[in-house]
Design a protein around this motif. Sequence first.
Motif: not given
Length: 383
Positions: A104, A141, A183, A185, A189
């Motif tokens: 990622q 991330g 995950g 965000y 992040g």
Amino acid sequence: MQGKGKSMYVDRQGDGRRRQKQIRNWLILILIVAAVITVFQLLGRSTRTNEISATVMPCYASQDVTPFGDSVLYYDGASIHCLSASGSIRWSYPVGGGASFHAQNNHLVIWVGSQLFIVDRNGRPTYNESMGGQIQFARVGENYAAVVVGEDMSSSLVIKDLQGIQVDEETEAYSGKLLLDAGFYGDKGQYMWTLSIDVYGTAANTVLNTFQVGKMNTGEVSLGEPLTYKVLYENGRLRVFTTQQMYTYDYKGVQDAEGTMLVYGWKLIDHYIPERGSASMLLAPTTQTGVSQSLSELRVLSGNMDRRYTLPSACVGAAVQGKNIYAFSGNYLYRADVDSQRFYGYALPLPEGVTAEGFLGLTSNGRALLSCGETVYSVSLPQ
């Protein structure tokens, strides 16, 4: 006098018939010319090859081939290799057998048994240590990596920065639950979501947890029995896809009821999230997205737009990038503008007798990875 009038009447009838015949012939000729022009236009659209090219990649389709920005990653059972989108080797990192990885942004995490590796996009390791227990999976991330360690029903969630310093850990919240995915965000992040299943209830229940890394829990949402398979973050919102609905939540897990949309019978297959503006979320009929995809229809959700597209022929995969939808059949690459429903076809520049059998993804610099048996081709995209 009567005979002469009759003769003039017959002449006028004959002239009228001739004029009608001439008009009819001209109309037929015009229609034929228009049809020929249309056929040539269609052939031009469906046989263009000078705008795209194909390169054979030095990897096999079964080697976890994965786009990584403008690069391509694959695992040969001993090392993770990074290729340019045209096939040249950029770096290799040895990890041994039985490894898995997740990529990622500018980093990837690799795990083998209890060993965790964090590697930057240039192949330089920033962390390589044992986690003290079997790693189920890991996610990376922009600034953190999440590692799920332990047995299925007694997992610990460990958060590390990209140098391996531990910044958070949760050992109790997932007791009795099966962790499915996680995950990061937020702008940097700094927030995280997890999906887990409570298997000890009267019915299976998927739970979405959200929290800020290193600080506090921000929300918990019960999503019910339908399978939840994807969480996206765009425009300050979490888009949560189940087999029934797409739900929308803010960063604290508070639902936006107006952002709920029925997606039963459709499955998310790709998405494009721009730096600004709404994401484009690409869906296909669930029945057409099995192991061997055969797509005939697509659907795009973006902001308030919900639009459907019919493909010119059955396709083995599709993707969205920028304002373009790309779909791939055995012999053609199709492109359409998201705001249009008109596809243009380009003959795939593959060797004679070779057809595309699978789609492996897009790189950020406009290359499609297609599998033809075990061979992988990198195909440039028309703009």
